[in-house]
Design a protein around this motif. Structure first.
Motif, PDB file in Angstrom:
ATOM      1  N   MET A   1       4.733 -11.689  -0.474  1.00 31.59           N
ATOM      2  CA  MET A   1       3.281 -11.805  -0.313  1.00 31.59           C
ATOM      3  C   MET A   1       2.067 -10.465  -0.995  1.00 31.59           C
ATOM      4  O   MET A   1       3.135  -9.861  -1.185  1.00 31.59           O
ATOM      5  N   ASN A   2       0.757 -10.704  -0.724  1.00 32.36           N
ATOM      6  CA  ASN A   2       0.023  -9.789  -1.211  1.00 32.36           C
ATOM      7  C   ASN A   2      -0.449  -8.442  -0.236  1.00 32.36           C
ATOM      8  O   ASN A   2       0.069  -8.649   0.895  1.00 32.36           O
TER       9      ASN A   2
ATOM     10  N   ASN B   1       1.342  -8.339   3.867  1.00 32.77           N
ATOM     11  CA  ASN B   1       2.699  -6.949   3.674  1.00 32.77           C
ATOM     12  C   ASN B   1       1.966  -6.499   5.628  1.00 32.77           C
ATOM     13  O   ASN B   1       3.523  -6.258   6.026  1.00 32.77           O
ATOM     14  N   MET B   2       1.013  -5.945   5.087  1.00 37.94           N
ATOM     15  CA  MET B   2       0.919  -4.911   6.304  1.00 37.94           C
ATOM     16  C   MET B   2      -0.020  -5.657   7.899  1.00 37.94           C
ATOM     17  O   MET B   2       0.741  -5.283   8.050  1.00 37.94           O
TER      18      MET B   2
ATOM     19  N   ARG C   1       0.122  -8.532  -5.362  1.00 40.94           N
ATOM     20  CA  ARG C   1       1.808  -8.392  -4.587  1.00 40.94           C
ATOM     21  C   ARG C   1       1.737  -7.483  -5.215  1.00 40.94           C
ATOM     22  O   ARG C   1       1.600  -6.496  -6.009  1.00 40.94           O
ATOM     23  N   PRO C   2       3.261  -6.657  -5.166  1.00 43.05           N
ATOM     24  CA  PRO C   2       3.606  -5.576  -4.594  1.00 43.05           C
ATOM     25  C   PRO C   2       3.942  -5.032  -6.274  1.00 43.05           C
ATOM     26  O   PRO C   2       4.322  -3.998  -7.003  1.00 43.05           O
TER      27      PRO C   2
ATOM     28  N   LEU D   1       2.978   2.444   3.769  1.00 38.23           N
ATOM     29  CA  LEU D   1       2.244   3.228   5.504  1.00 38.23           C
ATOM     30  C   LEU D   1       1.655   2.633   6.368  1.00 38.23           C
ATOM     31  O   LEU D   1       1.175   2.570   7.701  1.00 38.23           O
ATOM     32  N   GLY D   2       0.779   1.494   5.987  1.00 42.13           N
ATOM     33  CA  GLY D   2      -0.281   1.103   5.952  1.00 42.13           C
ATOM     34  C   GLY D   2      -0.388   0.124   6.850  1.00 42.13           C
ATOM     35  O   GLY D   2      -0.583  -0.299   7.618  1.00 42.13           O
ATOM     36  N   ARG D   3       1.933  -0.767   6.691  1.00 40.22           N
ATOM     37  CA  ARG D   3       2.035  -1.883   7.712  1.00 40.22           C
ATOM     38  C   ARG D   3       2.753  -0.927   8.511  1.00 40.22           C
ATOM     39  O   ARG D   3       2.317  -2.057   9.561  1.00 40.22           O
ATOM     40  N   ALA D   4       3.246   0.386   8.789  1.00 40.03           N
ATOM     41  CA  ALA D   4       3.076   1.101   9.954  1.00 40.03           C
ATOM     42  C   ALA D   4       1.287   1.515  10.417  1.00 40.03           C
ATOM     43  O   ALA D   4       1.558   1.429  11.991  1.00 40.03           O
TER      44      ALA D   4
END
Length: 374
Positions: free
Chosen positions: A91-92, A96-97, A131-132, A145-148
């Motif tokens: 996922m990009n 992901n976020m 992507r990661p 952190l952004g995903r959180a």
């Protein structure tokens, strides 16, 4: 309300060993708290109990005043960021976020808006389609952190999130996390074994050992007044000098007598330390309280140079004092000070912030506290 309260919380494993024992702590809403300690001390287990990823054997855990002992992790509205970024490689950044929100059935326009806001906050806007594998370690950490952040949790739990980064990136991310905390105003609990992270980031630090919280307080207060020799050793590099000695009466005063030295106890400490005269003690003094030049109130101690460590901004001298069974002592000196190994040099000690510890219990003997910066 997003306060977190641990009321005598323990974790007892099936083999009878305690992972965490009788932790009693209140974390205020919006506070940045650091759990600090060596590997295996229980700090990550405590964090996982707050998150609901680890069951509680006894005690009560409350978030916002509500007991959550039996509340599922997804219903605690807390975000966890782990040491491993746990990003989906296929996922990009955008995907992901937003993945967690997508799984909760949040509408696409809402997800997109939250991702835009978090990406702008974290400087990730140019990387949303990458992507990661195409990101640096620091950028991946920002994505985690952004995903959180997009979840809009009441609190963030960070489990050694900077340990995979190199020294420069760790320093940069420390500053970014402090800025992020100020912008969001949310409660953050951060687990680390890094003393620099603890001293520079937290409103309070909680030092753990063998599953127990040994000392809790503001970083500079804990640094200035460690409760025992473990805290004194653990909270800085180089560690506090801890030297076996004896406290002796000298007329109206007191002296610390150790291998090759006798030092007068400052007058401000005599009343507190007086009842312990004639006892064996551990004498503690931090390396920055040893100077290369004489200053008002300092006392001279000659040492034989064992090593010099040039760090650029300062030089660390390791010297020996005493004969027969000499002890080593460290001093943080200016970058201009040099001395060859084997040379005998004078050091000038400021004993105002000195400590005495009980050799049996390792606990600090009470003395007047020193004023520290807020």
């Amino acid at each position: 309300m997003s306060s977190i309260e641990l009321d005598h919380v323990s974790k007892l494993y099936a083999n009878g060993a305690y992972g965490v024992r009788d932790v009693d702590l209140r974390i205020e809403e919006g506070e940045f708290v650091i759990f600090l300690g060596p590997s295996g001390c229980g700090k990550s287990t405590t964090l996982r109990m707050i998150a609901g990823l680890e069951s509680i054997s006894s005690g009560d855990l409350r978030i916002g005043g509500r007991s959550v002992n039996n509340v599922a992790p997804r219903d605690r509205n807390i975000a966890v960021v782990f040491q491993s970024y746990a990003l989906y490689p296929h996922m990009n950044v955008r995907e992901n976020m937003g993945f967690g929100l997508k799984m909760r059935g949040v509408a696409r326009p809402v997800i997109d808006e939250k991702i835009r806001e978090a990406a702008a906050l974290l400087g990730l806007t140019p990387y949303l389609d990458r992507r990661p594998a195409a990101l640096s370690g620091g950028q991946r950490q920002r994505v985690a952190l952004g995903r959180a952040i997009v979840r809009d949790p009441v609190a963030f739990l960070l489990d050694e999130p900077l340990s995979n980064l190199d020294a420069q990136l760790r320093a940069e991310m420390r500053l970014e996390l402090v800025k992020l905390h100020r912008r969001l105003g949310r409660t953050i609990v951060h687990v680390t074994h890094d003393q620099v992270e603890a001293m520079t980031m937290g409103d309070r630090i909680c030092i753990m050992r063998d599953g127990r919280m040994i000392q809790v307080g503001k970083p500079l207060e804990v640094y200035a007044d460690p409760v025992d020799t473990f805290v004194a050793r653990f909270l800085a590099t180089p560690t506090m000098n801890l030297i076996p000695a004896r406290l002796e009466g000298r007329g109206d005063g007191l002296a610390v007598v150790g291998p090759g030295f006798e030092l007068a106890v400052p007058e401000r400490h005599r009343e507190a330390y007086g009842p312990h005269a004639g006892r064996e003690v551990i004498f503690g003094l931090r390396p920055e309280d040893l100077h290369e030049t004489q200053q008002p109130g300092t006392q001279r101690l000659d040492v034989d140079v064992v090593a010099m460590e040039a760090l650029g901004v300062e030089n660390i001298l390791v010297g020996q004092t005493g004969t027969g069974t000499p002890v080593e002592i460290s001093a943080r000196l200016s970058r201009h000070f040099t001395a060859p190994v084997g040379a005998r040099v004078p050091l000038h000690l400021d004993l105002t912030p000195m400590h005495l510890f009980d050799p049996q219990t390792t606990r600090a003997l009470p003395r007047p506290r020193l004023a520290v910066a807020a």
